[in-house]
Design a protein around this motif. Structure first.
Motif, PDB file in Angstrom:
ATOM      1  N   UNK A   1       0.830  -1.207   0.000  1.00  0.00           N
ATOM      2  CA  UNK A   1       0.000   0.000   0.000  1.00  0.00           C
ATOM      3  C   UNK A   1       0.864   1.256   0.000  1.00  0.00           C
ATOM      4  N   UNK A   2       2.015   1.216   0.688  1.00  0.00           N
ATOM      5  CA  UNK A   2       2.906   2.381   0.685  1.00  0.00           C
ATOM      6  C   UNK A   2       3.437   2.649  -0.724  1.00  0.00           C
ATOM      7  N   UNK A   3       3.833   1.589  -1.409  1.00  0.00           N
ATOM      8  CA  UNK A   3       4.343   1.750  -2.771  1.00  0.00           C
ATOM      9  C   UNK A   3       3.239   2.205  -3.717  1.00  0.00           C
ATOM     10  N   UNK A   4       2.045   1.682  -3.539  1.00  0.00           N
ATOM     11  CA  UNK A   4       0.917   2.056  -4.400  1.00  0.00           C
ATOM     12  C   UNK A   4       0.562   3.526  -4.203  1.00  0.00           C
ATOM     13  N   UNK A   5       0.586   3.987  -2.960  1.00  0.00           N
ATOM     14  CA  UNK A   5       0.326   5.411  -2.708  1.00  0.00           C
ATOM     15  C   UNK A   5       1.380   6.286  -3.367  1.00  0.00           C
ATOM     16  N   UNK A   6       2.622   5.795  -3.384  1.00  0.00           N
ATOM     17  CA  UNK A   6       3.690   6.551  -4.033  1.00  0.00           C
ATOM     18  C   UNK A   6       3.416   6.688  -5.533  1.00  0.00           C
ATOM     19  N   UNK A   7       3.016   5.595  -6.177  1.00  0.00           N
ATOM     20  CA  UNK A   7       2.696   5.658  -7.606  1.00  0.00           C
ATOM     21  C   UNK A   7       1.496   6.574  -7.829  1.00  0.00           C
ATOM     22  N   UNK A   8       0.489   6.442  -6.989  1.00  0.00           N
ATOM     23  CA  UNK A   8      -0.727   7.254  -7.129  1.00  0.00           C
ATOM     24  C   UNK A   8      -0.424   8.740  -7.021  1.00  0.00           C
ATOM     25  N   UNK A   9       0.405   9.114  -6.072  1.00  0.00           N
ATOM     26  CA  UNK A   9       0.670  10.532  -5.827  1.00  0.00           C
ATOM     27  C   UNK A   9       1.673  11.129  -6.818  1.00  0.00           C
ATOM     28  N   UNK A  10       2.420  10.264  -7.514  1.00  0.00           N
ATOM     29  CA  UNK A  10       3.452  10.758  -8.436  1.00  0.00           C
ATOM     30  C   UNK A  10       3.365  10.020  -9.773  1.00  0.00           C
ATOM     31  N   UNK A  11       2.156   9.766 -10.239  1.00  0.00           N
ATOM     32  CA  UNK A  11       1.988   8.974 -11.456  1.00  0.00           C
ATOM     33  C   UNK A  11       2.574   9.650 -12.695  1.00  0.00           C
ATOM     34  N   UNK A  12       2.739  10.973 -12.651  1.00  0.00           N
ATOM     35  CA  UNK A  12       3.248  11.708 -13.812  1.00  0.00           C
ATOM     36  C   UNK A  12       4.774  11.785 -13.841  1.00  0.00           C
ATOM     37  N   UNK A  13       5.425  11.128 -12.887  1.00  0.00           N
ATOM     38  CA  UNK A  13       6.887  11.152 -12.813  1.00  0.00           C
ATOM     39  C   UNK A  13       7.458   9.799 -13.248  1.00  0.00           C
TER      40      UNK A  13
ATOM     41  N   UNK B   1      11.295   0.897 -10.237  1.00  0.00           N
ATOM     42  CA  UNK B   1      10.774  -0.229  -9.467  1.00  0.00           C
ATOM     43  C   UNK B   1      11.664  -0.518  -8.269  1.00  0.00           C
ATOM     44  N   UNK B   2      12.963  -0.292  -8.416  1.00  0.00           N
ATOM     45  CA  UNK B   2      13.877  -0.530  -7.292  1.00  0.00           C
ATOM     46  C   UNK B   2      13.513   0.344  -6.093  1.00  0.00           C
ATOM     47  N   UNK B   3      13.144   1.603  -6.347  1.00  0.00           N
ATOM     48  CA  UNK B   3      12.756   2.506  -5.253  1.00  0.00           C
ATOM     49  C   UNK B   3      11.451   2.049  -4.605  1.00  0.00           C
ATOM     50  N   UNK B   4      10.518   1.586  -5.435  1.00  0.00           N
ATOM     51  CA  UNK B   4       9.236   1.113  -4.887  1.00  0.00           C
ATOM     52  C   UNK B   4       9.436  -0.142  -4.042  1.00  0.00           C
ATOM     53  N   UNK B   5      10.289  -1.041  -4.510  1.00  0.00           N
ATOM     54  CA  UNK B   5      10.566  -2.263  -3.750  1.00  0.00           C
ATOM     55  C   UNK B   5      11.192  -1.920  -2.398  1.00  0.00           C
ATOM     56  N   UNK B   6      12.106  -0.951  -2.395  1.00  0.00           N
ATOM     57  CA  UNK B   6      12.721  -0.528  -1.138  1.00  0.00           C
ATOM     58  C   UNK B   6      11.683   0.075  -0.199  1.00  0.00           C
ATOM     59  N   UNK B   7      10.740   0.862  -0.750  1.00  0.00           N
ATOM     60  CA  UNK B   7       9.685   1.453   0.060  1.00  0.00           C
ATOM     61  C   UNK B   7       8.801   0.377   0.681  1.00  0.00           C
ATOM     62  N   UNK B   8       8.598  -0.721  -0.056  1.00  0.00           N
ATOM     63  CA  UNK B   8       7.786  -1.834   0.439  1.00  0.00           C
ATOM     64  C   UNK B   8       8.602  -2.833   1.247  1.00  0.00           C
ATOM     65  N   UNK B   9       9.898  -2.534   1.457  1.00  0.00           N
ATOM     66  CA  UNK B   9      10.837  -3.407   2.181  1.00  0.00           C
ATOM     67  C   UNK B   9      10.822  -4.832   1.625  1.00  0.00           C
ATOM     68  N   UNK B  10      10.903  -4.930   0.299  1.00  0.00           N
ATOM     69  CA  UNK B  10      10.950  -6.220  -0.385  1.00  0.00           C
ATOM     70  C   UNK B  10      12.076  -6.200  -1.412  1.00  0.00           C
ATOM     71  N   UNK B  11      12.511  -7.393  -1.807  1.00  0.00           N
ATOM     72  CA  UNK B  11      13.395  -7.488  -2.954  1.00  0.00           C
ATOM     73  C   UNK B  11      12.593  -7.150  -4.211  1.00  0.00           C
ATOM     74  N   UNK B  12      13.282  -6.821  -5.294  1.00  0.00           N
ATOM     75  CA  UNK B  12      12.577  -6.448  -6.522  1.00  0.00           C
ATOM     76  C   UNK B  12      11.720  -7.603  -7.020  1.00  0.00           C
ATOM     77  N   UNK B  13      12.256  -8.825  -6.994  1.00  0.00           N
ATOM     78  CA  UNK B  13      11.486  -9.978  -7.484  1.00  0.00           C
ATOM     79  C   UNK B  13      10.276 -10.254  -6.600  1.00  0.00           C
ATOM     80  N   UNK B  14      10.450 -10.147  -5.275  1.00  0.00           N
ATOM     81  CA  UNK B  14       9.322 -10.363  -4.364  1.00  0.00           C
ATOM     82  C   UNK B  14       8.271  -9.265  -4.525  1.00  0.00           C
ATOM     83  N   UNK B  15       8.743  -8.036  -4.700  1.00  0.00           N
ATOM     84  CA  UNK B  15       7.818  -6.919  -4.896  1.00  0.00           C
ATOM     85  C   UNK B  15       6.986  -7.136  -6.149  1.00  0.00           C
TER      86      UNK B  15
END
Length: 278
Positions: free
Chosen positions: A181-193, A197-211
């Motif tokens: 949900x944290x990563x999804x909110x990030x995409x939602x709030x900054x969809x025009x940027x 994926x590496x940054x989103x995975x870090x925000x979700x505290x997951x590896x890229x493949x797990x994310x």
């Protein structure tokens, strides 16, 4: 069902109407509607009359009188009312309220994995609790004393029902769903940027493949597809206000190429943006 229909009819204007009950809205539509894009938030939507179809990445969820839809995270969807008159009640699913209930009760068995959207039949107990909650709108002096307890009862019916595993995950701070949900909110709030994926995975505290794996399981999309749908839904909304500036709308939602914007818009909505806005 009769009590729900009466309360919604009495308190809903045409369209979605907020009520004096925090996080509760009622919806009334006299006729079927055209498909429109929307951002679905974590909610419970219970239909008292008519039917609606909500589409997530090409998968349609149809629900009618006596059924409910649960959304566990922010999701870009297309929705339209298929049978009218249509009456529904919508309850925001707040993570803190669910967490509080989980802390105060015994562990609830949960076998199924959480998903982004689910549809089920509403039990008589759930419908009864919702009817009693809406009845408070006719006795506003009772709302401060009784609304919290009734919302808690409704959440308990959800937690112990067919969508319980998904609702439970909303309230767990350390669940995969909460991290996503944290990563999804990030995409939602900054969809025009630009999206990394590496940054989103870090925000979700997951590896890229797990994310990637968990993101697709919940949303049915990759992060890039999710962002694209957000951009195109936002563009469609902007075109309603300014139909003449197609290229400008494309740039505003994050596209560098007008031809790519037009191509992807047509692929999603079936017509080019200029024709669709007309």
């Amino acid at each position: 069902m009769d009590r729900l229909q009466e309360s919604i009819t009495r308190h809903a204007r045409e369209g979605l109407t907020a009520t004096a009950l925090g996080g509760v809205s009622v919806l009334r539509a006299p006729t079927p509607t055209e498909p429109l894009g929307d951002m679905l938030r974590p909610t419970l939507a219970v239909v008292a009359q008519g039917a609606k179809e909500t589409t997530l990445n090409g998968r349609a969820f149809t629900y009618g009188a006596g059924q409910f839809l649960v959304a566990s995270v922010d999701l870009p969807v297309t929705g339209h009312i298929t049978q009218a008159p249509f009456l529904a009640v919508v309850l925001e699913l707040r993570a803190d309220k669910i967490a509080e209930l989980l802390l105060d009760t015994q562990p609830i068995p949960h076998a199924a994995a959480p998903v982004g959207v689910g549809v089920s039949d509403a039990s008589p107990l759930l419908l009864d609790a919702l009817a009693r909650l809406l009845a408070l709108l006719d006795a506003p002096e009772d709302i401060p004393a009784l609304a919290t307890g009734l919302e808690r009862e409704i959440l308990w019916r959800l937690l112990t029902g067919p969508q319980g595993a998904t609702v439970r995950q909303i309230g767990l701070a350390d669940s995969h769903l909460a991290h996503l949900a944290r990563a999804i909110r990030r995409i939602r709030d900054h969809y025009d940027e630009p999206l990394r994926v590496e940054d989103l995975a870090a925000l979700a505290t997951m590896s890229v493949s797990s994310f990637h794996r968990h993101f697709r399981a919940v949303t049915s999309m990759t992060p890039i597809q999710f962002q694209k749908q957000l951009r195109l839904h936002a563009a469609r909304t902007r075109l309603l206000a300014d139909a003449g500036d197609v290229a400008g709308v494309g740039f505003a939602v994050g596209y560098d190429s007008p031809s790519q914007f037009s191509r992807e818009y047509r692929r999603m909505f079936g017509v080019p943006p200029s024709r669709d806005s007309r």
